[in-house]
Scaffold this active site. Structure first.
Site, short mmCIF file in Angstrom:
data_model
loop_
_atom_site.label_atom_id
_atom_site.label_comp_id
_atom_site.label_asym_id
_atom_site.label_seq_id
_atom_site.Cartn_x
_atom_site.Cartn_y
_atom_site.Cartn_z
N ASP A 99 3.73 -12.99 6.98
CA ASP A 99 4.98 -13.23 7.70
C ASP A 99 4.87 -12.67 9.12
OD1 ASP A 99 5.04 -10.60 7.00
OD2 ASP A 99 7.05 -10.62 6.14
N SER A 100 3.76 -11.98 9.40
CA SER A 100 3.47 -11.56 10.78
C SER A 100 3.31 -12.76 11.70
CB SER A 100 2.21 -10.69 10.81
OG SER A 100 1.14 -11.36 10.15
N ASP A 138 2.79 -14.81 2.26
CA ASP A 138 3.90 -13.86 2.11
C ASP A 138 5.19 -14.56 1.70
OD1 ASP A 138 2.98 -11.29 2.57
OD2 ASP A 138 3.14 -11.47 4.75
N LYS A 167 2.43 -12.71 -1.78
CA LYS A 167 2.56 -11.26 -1.57
C LYS A 167 4.02 -10.96 -1.28
CE LYS A 167 0.95 -9.17 2.33
NZ LYS A 167 2.20 -8.64 2.90
N GLU A 169 6.83 -7.44 -0.64
CA GLU A 169 6.90 -6.02 -0.29
C GLU A 169 7.84 -5.28 -1.23
OE1 GLU A 169 7.93 -5.66 3.85
OE2 GLU A 169 6.29 -6.97 4.49
N GLU A 236 -0.21 -0.13 3.50
CA GLU A 236 -0.12 -0.14 4.96
C GLU A 236 0.36 1.21 5.48
OE1 GLU A 236 1.89 -3.53 6.58
OE2 GLU A 236 1.79 -2.78 8.63
#
Ligand code: KIV
Length: 318
Positions: A99-100, A138, A167, A169, A236
Site C-alpha cells: 500500500d506504499s 496489501d 498482507k 497489519e 518493520e
C-alpha cells in the site's frame, strides 16, 4: 507520416522474450490469455529454493524451506510492469504490491490514503507482468479491520486481481481475519512492529519493541499470527535483537525492514533501494542512484531538444 505504420521495437509493446509473448502458446496451455507463461513447473525444480538458479515458481513453501536452511531471501515492493520484470530478472523471490504505492507513486503522504481500488489496479499490473516471484498484495487501510467477512471479501478480490498471498497489519486483534482468509485458501503475511496504517495512533514513524513490555507484546502477536495460520511475518522498525528473538521463536519466516540482519528475509521499498525516492532512513541502503541518473538523462534530453540535436536524422523518418 500519416498512414505510415511505425515499426516500434517489439519491446515497447511486448517484451521480446517469447515467454512474455501473449499472442502465442497461452491458449494451447489452457492458461489465462493475459497471464504470461514464463516457465512451467518442473518436477525437480519445484523443489528449488530462493537464491538458487532454477526455473521454479516461488511458493510460500520455498520461503519456509529457505528459513529451515538458513538462506535469506529477498522481497521488494513492485507496482508496475517494467520494475517488476527487472526484479524478476534479478531473481528477487517475492514482490510486494505494498500500500506504499500511495506514498511512492500516487503522491499521498500516508498509506492510509491508499484505496482498495488502487491495490487492485497495481496488483493486476504486477501479477500480469511476472511469473516466477511470489506476488503478495496489501489489504488497504479500512478493508479488514471491521472483521473477517470484510477481510475475506477484499482478500478474494486481491486474489482475483492476481495476488498469491495478502498482507495485513496488526497482531492478536486481527487473528480472526487471518483465520478467515487462510480457511478460504488465501495465504496471509502478517505485519508487526511499526505498522504504517497506524501511523497516527503510533505518533509517527517510531521504532517499536524497544522496551521489555512492547517487545513481549510483539513476540506474543507474532506467535498469535502464526497460530492463526500466517505464512510469514513482516517486522518493520524493530530493534535487531528483538527481531532476531522473534525470528528464532517462529516456525514461519520473518521478513525485516529496519529490523536487522537476523530476519529470514529482507524487504525494501524499491524506490528507496534504487535511490529514486531520496529517502535515506538508517535502515535503507541505496544500491543505485536512479534519481541522479534520471535527472541527468532528462537534463540531457532537454538540452538536446533545445539545441535541435535531438531528434537527429537517425531518429527521423524519410
Ligand atoms: O507497503 C509496503 O511497502 C510495506 C513494506 C514497508 C513492508 O508494507
Amino acid at each position: 507520416m500519416q498512414g505510415t505504420r511505425v515499426a516500434y521495437p517489439r519491446r515497447w509493446w511486448r517484451p521480446s522474450c517469447p515467454r512474455h509473448d501473449r499472442s502465442a502458446g497461452d491458449d494451447r496451455l489452457g492458461r489465462h490469455p493475459r497471464r504470461p507463461v514464463h516457465r512451467q513447473e518442473h518436477p525437480v525444480s519445484t523443489e528449488s529454493t530462493p537464491g538458487t538458479a532454477g526455473p521454479a515458481k516461488i511458493r510460500l513453501r520455498h520461503l519456509q524451506l529457505a528459513k529451515q536452511q538458513g538462506r535469506p531471501f529477498s522481497m521488494l515492493t513492485a507496482y508496475d510492469q517494467f520494475s517488476a520484470q527487472a526484479f524478476e530478472a534479478a531473481g528477487v523471490e517475492v514482490l510486494l504490491v505494498g500500500d506504499s504505492v500511495g506514498t511512492t507513486v500516487l503522491g499521498h503522504t500516508s498509506t492510509t490514503s491508499t484505496t482498495h481500488q488502487d491495490m487492485l489496479t497495481f496488483t493486476g499490473a504486477v501479477a500480469r507482468s511476472v511469473t516466477r516471484p511470489l506476488v503478495v498484495a496489501d489489504l488497504a487501510f479500512g478493508t479488514y479491520e471491521s472483521g473477517p467477512a470484510e477481510a475475506l471479501r477484499h482478500g478474494v478480490e486481491l486474489v482475483r486481481a492476481g495476488a498469491e498471498a495478502v498482507k495485513l497489519e496488526g497482531g492478536a486483534e486481527i487473528t480472526a481475519q487471518v483465520r478467515a482468509l487462510v480457511d478460504a485458501g488465501i495465504p496471509v503475511l502478517g505485519h508487526l512492529g511499526f505498522t504504517p496504517q497506524s501511523v497516527n495512533s503510533l505518533s509517527g514513524h517510531r521504532i517499536q519493541g524497544r522496551d521489555e513490555a512492547s517487545a513481549r507484546k510483539l513476540r506474543e502477536d507474532a506467535l498469535a499470527l502464526q497460530a492463526a495460520g500466517a505464512s510469514a511475518i513482516v517486522l518493520e522498525l524493530v530493534p535487531a535483537a528483538v527481531a532476531a528473538e522473534v525470528t528464532a521463536a517462529l516456525d514461519v519466516p520473518t521478513i525485516g525492514i529496519g529490523a536487522g540482519p537476523r530476519c529470514d528475509g529482507q524487504v525494501l521499498v524499491w524506490q528507496d533501494m534504487a535511490g529514486l525516492s531520496g529517502f535515506r532512513g538508517k535502515f535503507v541502503k541505496a544500491f543505485a542512484d536512479l534519481r541522479g541518473q534520471l535527472e541527468q538523462a532528462a537534463r540531457e534530453y532537454r538540452a538536446e531538444v533545445g539545441e535541435r540535436a535531438y531528434p537527429g536524422p537517425e531518429h527521423s523518418f524519410d
